[in-house]
Design a protein around this motif. Structure first.
Motif, PDB file in Angstrom:
ATOM      1  N   GLY A 213     -21.262  11.609  -2.634  1.00 31.57           N
ATOM      2  CA  GLY A 213     -22.324  11.761  -1.648  1.00 31.57           C
ATOM      3  C   GLY A 213     -23.691  11.430  -2.213  1.00 31.57           C
ATOM      4  N   PHE A 214     -24.015  11.995  -3.381  1.00 28.60           N
ATOM      5  CA  PHE A 214     -25.304  11.712  -4.001  1.00 28.60           C
ATOM      6  C   PHE A 214     -25.407  10.258  -4.432  1.00 28.60           C
ATOM      7  CE2 PHE A 214     -25.829  16.394  -5.152  1.00 28.60           C
ATOM      8  CZ  PHE A 214     -26.857  16.582  -4.235  1.00 28.60           C
ATOM      9  N   SER A 305     -25.521  13.429   4.301  1.00 24.90           N
ATOM     10  CA  SER A 305     -26.491  14.528   4.212  1.00 24.90           C
ATOM     11  C   SER A 305     -25.829  15.879   3.980  1.00 24.90           C
ATOM     12  CB  SER A 305     -27.344  14.577   5.484  1.00 24.90           C
ATOM     13  OG  SER A 305     -26.556  14.914   6.612  1.00 24.90           O
ATOM     14  N   ILE A 306     -24.634  16.087   4.507  1.00 20.18           N
ATOM     15  CA  ILE A 306     -24.018  17.409   4.418  1.00 20.18           C
ATOM     16  C   ILE A 306     -22.964  17.515   3.323  1.00 20.18           C
ATOM     17  CG2 ILE A 306     -24.418  17.810   6.871  1.00 20.18           C
ATOM     18  CD1 ILE A 306     -21.374  17.448   7.271  1.00 20.18           C
ATOM     19  N   THR A 307     -22.678  16.416   2.609  1.00 22.72           N
ATOM     20  CA  THR A 307     -21.572  16.466   1.651  1.00 22.72           C
ATOM     21  C   THR A 307     -21.805  17.519   0.571  1.00 22.72           C
ATOM     22  OG1 THR A 307     -22.575  14.595   0.478  1.00 22.72           O
ATOM     23  CG2 THR A 307     -20.774  14.106   2.002  1.00 22.72           C
ATOM     24  N   ALA A 308     -22.983  17.519  -0.061  1.00 24.84           N
ATOM     25  CA  ALA A 308     -23.234  18.479  -1.143  1.00 24.84           C
ATOM     26  C   ALA A 308     -23.343  19.918  -0.631  1.00 24.84           C
ATOM     27  CB  ALA A 308     -24.482  18.073  -1.919  1.00 24.84           C
ATOM     28  N   PRO A 309     -24.231  20.223   0.341  1.00 24.46           N
ATOM     29  CA  PRO A 309     -24.330  21.628   0.766  1.00 24.46           C
ATOM     30  C   PRO A 309     -23.045  22.172   1.367  1.00 24.46           C
ATOM     31  CG  PRO A 309     -25.627  20.196   2.216  1.00 24.46           C
ATOM     32  CD  PRO A 309     -25.228  19.383   1.031  1.00 24.46           C
ATOM     33  N   MET A 310     -22.304  21.337   2.107  1.00 23.74           N
ATOM     34  CA  MET A 310     -21.063  21.819   2.715  1.00 23.74           C
ATOM     35  C   MET A 310     -20.003  22.097   1.639  1.00 23.74           C
ATOM     36  SD  MET A 310     -20.453  22.501   5.904  1.00 23.74           S
ATOM     37  CE  MET A 310     -21.352  21.335   6.933  1.00 23.74           C
ATOM     38  N   THR A 311     -19.964  21.268   0.601  1.00 18.59           N
ATOM     39  CA  THR A 311     -19.018  21.500  -0.488  1.00 18.59           C
ATOM     40  C   THR A 311     -19.345  22.794  -1.222  1.00 18.59           C
ATOM     41  OG1 THR A 311     -18.733  19.112  -0.785  1.00 18.59           O
ATOM     42  CG2 THR A 311     -18.036  20.521  -2.593  1.00 18.59           C
ATOM     43  N   LEU A 312     -20.631  23.039  -1.463  1.00 22.19           N
ATOM     44  CA  LEU A 312     -21.030  24.263  -2.158  1.00 22.19           C
ATOM     45  C   LEU A 312     -20.704  25.508  -1.339  1.00 22.19           C
ATOM     46  CD1 LEU A 312     -24.441  23.143  -3.724  1.00 22.19           C
ATOM     47  CD2 LEU A 312     -22.176  23.230  -4.788  1.00 22.19           C
ATOM     48  N   VAL A 313     -20.880  25.426  -0.018  1.00 23.29           N
ATOM     49  CA  VAL A 313     -20.516  26.548   0.848  1.00 23.29           C
ATOM     50  C   VAL A 313     -19.015  26.807   0.757  1.00 23.29           C
ATOM     51  CG1 VAL A 313     -20.329  27.293   3.248  1.00 23.29           C
ATOM     52  CG2 VAL A 313     -22.451  26.259   2.432  1.00 23.29           C
ATOM     53  N   TRP A 314     -18.228  25.747   0.774  1.00 23.12           N
ATOM     54  CA  TRP A 314     -16.764  25.882   0.698  1.00 23.12           C
ATOM     55  C   TRP A 314     -16.351  26.545  -0.612  1.00 23.12           C
ATOM     56  CZ3 TRP A 314     -13.027  21.140   1.650  1.00 23.12           C
ATOM     57  CH2 TRP A 314     -11.730  21.618   1.831  1.00 23.12           C
ATOM     58  N   ILE A 315     -16.937  26.085  -1.741  1.00 25.56           N
ATOM     59  CA  ILE A 315     -16.618  26.675  -3.039  1.00 25.56           C
ATOM     60  C   ILE A 315     -16.996  28.157  -3.058  1.00 25.56           C
ATOM     61  CG2 ILE A 315     -17.269  26.675  -5.482  1.00 25.56           C
ATOM     62  CD1 ILE A 315     -15.322  24.494  -4.753  1.00 25.56           C
ATOM     63  N   ALA A 316     -18.164  28.473  -2.522  1.00 24.80           N
ATOM     64  CA  ALA A 316     -18.621  29.864  -2.513  1.00 24.80           C
ATOM     65  C   ALA A 316     -17.681  30.756  -1.701  1.00 24.80           C
ATOM     66  CB  ALA A 316     -20.037  29.945  -1.956  1.00 24.80           C
ATOM     67  N   LYS A 317     -17.118  30.231  -0.610  1.00 25.87           N
ATOM     68  CA  LYS A 317     -16.212  31.012   0.226  1.00 25.87           C
ATOM     69  C   LYS A 317     -14.820  31.131  -0.392  1.00 25.87           C
ATOM     70  CE  LYS A 317     -16.120  30.268   4.667  1.00 25.87           C
ATOM     71  NZ  LYS A 317     -16.087  29.569   5.970  1.00 25.87           N
ATOM     72  N   THR A 318     -14.464  30.174  -1.239  1.00 19.64           N
ATOM     73  CA  THR A 318     -13.120  30.133  -1.789  1.00 19.64           C
ATOM     74  C   THR A 318     -12.969  31.022  -3.025  1.00 19.64           C
ATOM     75  OG1 THR A 318     -12.838  27.863  -0.996  1.00 19.64           O
ATOM     76  CG2 THR A 318     -11.340  28.589  -2.740  1.00 19.64           C
ATOM     77  N   LEU A 319     -14.015  31.094  -3.860  1.00 21.74           N
ATOM     78  CA  LEU A 319     -13.918  31.804  -5.130  1.00 21.74           C
ATOM     79  C   LEU A 319     -14.436  33.233  -5.027  1.00 21.74           C
ATOM     80  CD1 LEU A 319     -15.146  28.973  -7.526  1.00 21.74           C
ATOM     81  CD2 LEU A 319     -12.796  29.722  -7.138  1.00 21.74           C
ATOM     82  N   PRO A 320     -13.950  34.116  -5.893  1.00 23.42           N
ATOM     83  CA  PRO A 320     -14.480  35.478  -5.944  1.00 23.42           C
ATOM     84  C   PRO A 320     -15.958  35.478  -6.297  1.00 23.42           C
ATOM     85  CG  PRO A 320     -12.421  35.304  -7.181  1.00 23.42           C
ATOM     86  CD  PRO A 320     -12.850  33.906  -6.840  1.00 23.42           C
ATOM     87  N   ILE A 369     -13.525  10.534   0.268  1.00 24.16           N
ATOM     88  CA  ILE A 369     -13.806  11.934   0.581  1.00 24.16           C
ATOM     89  C   ILE A 369     -12.878  12.424   1.679  1.00 24.16           C
ATOM     90  CG2 ILE A 369     -15.531  13.522   1.531  1.00 24.16           C
ATOM     91  CD1 ILE A 369     -17.692  11.858   0.184  1.00 24.16           C
ATOM     92  N   ALA A 370     -12.772  11.624   2.736  1.00 25.59           N
ATOM     93  CA  ALA A 370     -11.944  12.023   3.882  1.00 25.59           C
ATOM     94  C   ALA A 370     -10.454  11.899   3.598  1.00 25.59           C
ATOM     95  CB  ALA A 370     -12.313  11.182   5.108  1.00 25.59           C
ATOM     96  N   ILE A 371     -10.059  10.852   2.882  1.00 24.43           N
ATOM     97  CA  ILE A 371      -8.631  10.544   2.737  1.00 24.43           C
ATOM     98  C   ILE A 371      -7.980  11.274   1.576  1.00 24.43           C
ATOM     99  CG2 ILE A 371      -6.988   8.665   2.326  1.00 24.43           C
ATOM    100  CD1 ILE A 371      -9.047   6.767   3.615  1.00 24.43           C
TER     101      ILE A 371
END
Length: 389
Positions: A213-214, A305-320, A369-371
């Protein structure tokens, strides 16, 4: 809370985001001038940017120590260094000069980038609400405004050094307001700093999503004006609209990213974003008219635009909770590598295959990213806390 409240809460680092966006917006608009002034072909330009990228990665590696060492004046020091460094690309008249200029410009930019994001994260914790999307949107909007203004100045024959100096003067005026005391304690990092229990495959996949993304963002910022002017023969002002449109659409995309997660999961949003950005890259590469190329750059911007922030949100929700800080820092470090290798990679591809094919290859990477990467993230996320993706 309203957007106005969020701006007030993050007003100190927001100035740094805006200043950095304006410097890179000016650079993006003046790339054709700077490249011609230094007498560089595509490969030379890309190699110089790769040299600068090495400085950026090195600066980001030491940024936490600089942040701790300078304390409340960390953003002030980073901003002053960035102002001084960005004068140099406008003066470059050879490959060596330009490579050194980009080493310093990208290095100081990378240093400030890490510091201002770390300070913003602390403010988010203190305020108890998300501010990251807003401030990254401010960066994108300031980039777009600066690119348009710089394109008009280049059309009028004003050299880049003048534009960089004006942005630098404005930055120095607001620099005293970047003083910030970090009130968030780092004591809770001690138990997780070694990374025990972290899923390396999960972090690698997340890092690759942010990296692509970047990389797409910076490659398009650095080469869109050249593509428009070289492939379609438009003028300087029209060429500058390429990076400007990218900046504006990324700003809009980041502002809407938070709302998007209320209706779709992070995984589906990332797959859609990757596919959308890939289509935009192919459209920008081969469209026969400037209007369609502009549309392609707009689609790229909205998608990446959303690739980085959305990935970070996903990681934060997945890990303790105890692993989130370290995991996010590692993902961001990998991601920002793409931020700096994108432009030189485009240079090498453009020299070998031409800019249309270079943008097509960029589209293929975005499609991964998608595939590939999002399905892999889903698979590895099953080892963490259950999350609907």
């Amino acid at each position: 809370m309203s957007i106005r409240d969020d701006i007030i809460a993050s007003r100190i680092p927001a100035r740094a985001f805006i200043a950095m966006g304006m410097f890179w917006g000016v650079f993006g608009a003046y790339v054709p001038w700077i490249k011609a002034q230094a007498g560089l072909n595509d490969a030379d330009f890309g190699l110089a940017l790769l040299f600068g990228a090495a400085g950026a990665v090195g600066a980001m590696w030491i940024a936490p120590k600089v942040d701790r060492g300078l304390g409340a004046y960390a953003m002030v020091g980073g901003a002053v260094a960035m102002v001084a460094a960005f004068i140099l690309p406008g003066l470059a008249n050879s490959w060596a000069f330009f490579a050194l200029a980009m080493l310093l410009a990208m290095g100081t930019s990378g240093l400030l980038d890490v510091i201002m994001n770390a300070r913003l994260s602390g403010i988010e914790v203190e305020a108890g609400r998300s501010l990251m999307n807003l401030n990254h949107a401010l960066y994108s909007f300031s980039y777009g405004v600066a690119a348009i203004g710089a394109g008009l100045m280049r059309e009028a024959g004003i050299p880049p050094i003048v534009c960089f100096a004006l942005i630098g003067l404005g930055t120095l005026i607001v620099t005293p307001g970047l003083r910030h005391e970090d009130k968030i304690s780092n004591s809770d990092e001690a138990g997780t700093r070694h990374g025990f229990g972290l899923s390396k495959p999960l972090l690698i996949c997340a890092g690759l999503v942010t990296l692509i993304g970047f990389m797409a963002e910076q490659a398009t910022e650095g080469w869109s004006a050249l593509h428009l002017e070289r492939s379609l023969g438009v003028g300087a002002a029209e060429g500058a609209m390429g990076p400007a449109i990218l900046g504006f659409t990324m700003g809009i995309g980041r502002l809407t990213g938070q709302v998007l997660t209320r209706f779709v999961s992070e995984g589906r949003a990332l797959q859609g974003a990757g596919a959308l950005a890939a289509l935009g890259a192919v459209l920008a590469a081969w469209a026969p008219t400037p209007a369609l190329v502009y549309m392609g750059f707009a689609v790229i911007g909205f998608g990446v635009s959303i690739t980085a922030p959305m990935t970070l949100v996903w990681i934060a929700k997945t890990l303790p909770a105890g692993q989130r800080s370290l995991a996010i820092s590692r993902v961001v470090l990998v991601g920002y590598t793409g931020f700096f290798i994108g432009p030189p990679l485009m240079g090498f591809l453009a020299q070998a295959f031409g800019l249309p094919m270079a943008f097509t290859i960029l589209g293929a990477l975005l499609a991964l990213i998608a595939i590939v990467l999002v399905p892999a993230l889903r698979f590895f996320a099953r080892g963490g806390q259950p999350v609907q993706t």
